[in-house]
Design a protein around this motif. Structure first.
Motif, PDB file in Angstrom:
ATOM      1  N   GLU A   1      33.058  68.571  63.360  1.00  0.00           N
ATOM      2  CA  GLU A   1      32.647  67.598  62.339  1.00  0.00           C
ATOM      3  C   GLU A   1      33.691  66.492  62.183  1.00  0.00           C
ATOM      4  O   GLU A   1      33.368  65.312  62.094  1.00  0.00           O
ATOM      5  N   GLN A   2      34.952  66.886  62.181  1.00  0.00           N
ATOM      6  CA  GLN A   2      36.037  65.904  62.052  1.00  0.00           C
ATOM      7  C   GLN A   2      36.079  64.994  63.283  1.00  0.00           C
ATOM      8  O   GLN A   2      36.267  63.791  63.171  1.00  0.00           O
ATOM      9  N   THR A   3      35.880  65.580  64.458  1.00  0.00           N
ATOM     10  CA  THR A   3      35.860  64.794  65.692  1.00  0.00           C
ATOM     11  C   THR A   3      34.711  63.793  65.674  1.00  0.00           C
ATOM     12  O   THR A   3      34.876  62.628  66.044  1.00  0.00           O
ATOM     13  N   LEU A   4      33.548  64.222  65.228  1.00  0.00           N
ATOM     14  CA  LEU A   4      32.384  63.340  65.148  1.00  0.00           C
ATOM     15  C   LEU A   4      32.620  62.221  64.136  1.00  0.00           C
ATOM     16  O   LEU A   4      32.284  61.058  64.406  1.00  0.00           O
ATOM     17  N   ASP A   5      33.217  62.546  62.993  1.00  0.00           N
ATOM     18  CA  ASP A   5      33.539  61.521  61.997  1.00  0.00           C
ATOM     19  C   ASP A   5      34.499  60.484  62.574  1.00  0.00           C
ATOM     20  O   ASP A   5      34.332  59.281  62.364  1.00  0.00           O
ATOM     21  N   THR A   6      35.500  60.961  63.297  1.00  0.00           N
ATOM     22  CA  THR A   6      36.476  60.048  63.916  1.00  0.00           C
ATOM     23  C   THR A   6      35.789  59.136  64.920  1.00  0.00           C
ATOM     24  O   THR A   6      36.025  57.926  64.945  1.00  0.00           O
ATOM     25  N   LEU A   7      34.922  59.711  65.755  1.00  0.00           N
ATOM     26  CA  LEU A   7      34.187  58.906  66.739  1.00  0.00           C
ATOM     27  C   LEU A   7      33.327  57.860  66.054  1.00  0.00           C
ATOM     28  O   LEU A   7      33.339  56.684  66.429  1.00  0.00           O
ATOM     29  N   CYS A   8      32.575  58.265  65.034  1.00  0.00           N
ATOM     30  CA  CYS A   8      31.702  57.329  64.323  1.00  0.00           C
ATOM     31  C   CYS A   8      32.496  56.195  63.690  1.00  0.00           C
ATOM     32  O   CYS A   8      32.082  55.032  63.744  1.00  0.00           O
ATOM     33  N   ASN A   9      33.628  56.512  63.103  1.00  0.00           N
ATOM     34  CA  ASN A   9      34.467  55.471  62.498  1.00  0.00           C
ATOM     35  C   ASN A   9      34.997  54.503  63.547  1.00  0.00           C
ATOM     36  O   ASN A   9      35.041  53.287  63.316  1.00  0.00           O
ATOM     37  N   LYS A  10      35.393  55.020  64.708  1.00  0.00           N
ATOM     38  CA  LYS A  10      35.893  54.142  65.774  1.00  0.00           C
ATOM     39  C   LYS A  10      34.780  53.263  66.327  1.00  0.00           C
ATOM     40  O   LYS A  10      34.998  52.090  66.635  1.00  0.00           O
ATOM     41  N   LEU A  11      33.576  53.809  66.464  1.00  0.00           N
ATOM     42  CA  LEU A  11      32.443  53.003  66.932  1.00  0.00           C
ATOM     43  C   LEU A  11      32.084  51.923  65.911  1.00  0.00           C
ATOM     44  O   LEU A  11      31.832  50.772  66.283  1.00  0.00           O
ATOM     45  N   ALA A  12      32.073  52.298  64.638  1.00  0.00           N
ATOM     46  CA  ALA A  12      31.776  51.322  63.585  1.00  0.00           C
ATOM     47  C   ALA A  12      32.821  50.209  63.570  1.00  0.00           C
ATOM     48  O   ALA A  12      32.485  49.032  63.412  1.00  0.00           O
ATOM     49  N   GLU A  13      34.072  50.570  63.750  1.00  0.00           N
ATOM     50  CA  GLU A  13      35.141  49.567  63.783  1.00  0.00           C
ATOM     51  C   GLU A  13      34.979  48.634  64.981  1.00  0.00           C
ATOM     52  O   GLU A  13      35.149  47.414  64.865  1.00  0.00           O
ATOM     53  N   ALA A  14      34.604  49.198  66.131  1.00  0.00           N
ATOM     54  CA  ALA A  14      34.406  48.375  67.333  1.00  0.00           C
ATOM     55  C   ALA A  14      33.263  47.385  67.139  1.00  0.00           C
ATOM     56  O   ALA A  14      33.382  46.201  67.476  1.00  0.00           O
ATOM     57  N   VAL A  15      32.159  47.838  66.573  1.00  0.00           N
ATOM     58  CA  VAL A  15      31.005  46.958  66.333  1.00  0.00           C
ATOM     59  C   VAL A  15      31.351  45.907  65.283  1.00  0.00           C
ATOM     60  O   VAL A  15      31.022  44.725  65.436  1.00  0.00           O
ATOM     61  N   ASP A  16      32.044  46.311  64.225  1.00  0.00           N
ATOM     62  CA  ASP A  16      32.454  45.382  63.179  1.00  0.00           C
ATOM     63  C   ASP A  16      33.339  44.271  63.749  1.00  0.00           C
ATOM     64  O   ASP A  16      33.116  43.087  63.481  1.00  0.00           O
TER      65      ASP A  16
END
Length: 76
Positions: free
Chosen positions: A27-42
């Motif tokens: 779950e923590q790994t998935l949260d980290t991935l999602c945050n990094k993807l959101a940051e990249a798109v932003d």
């Protein structure tokens, strides 16, 4: 600056590569991935430039003021 698709792709690739190195729970790994993807798109979206073509008009008979009309343009 125009949108840089290759930089976005590199950021996404990096986020997925970093997933393999994370020894935390799933779950923590998935949260980290999602945050990094959101940051990249932003970051990608914030580099967009608008190429104004036509459509906006200044108020008649005044100096300044809000413009009106349909905005016609595109993203670079």
């Amino acid at each position: 600056m125009a949108l840089n698709k290759s930089a976005l792709a590199q950021s996404i690739k990096s986020a997925f590569k970093n997933m393999k190195d994370d020894n935390g729970d799933e779950e923590q790994t998935l949260d980290t991935l999602c945050n990094k993807l959101a940051e990249a798109v932003d970051t990608y979206v914030k580099t967009a430039e608008i190429n104004y073509i036509t459509g906006l008009m200044a108020p008649p008979g005044t100096a300044g003021g809000p413009v009106t009309g349909p905005f016609k343009g595109n993203l670079l």
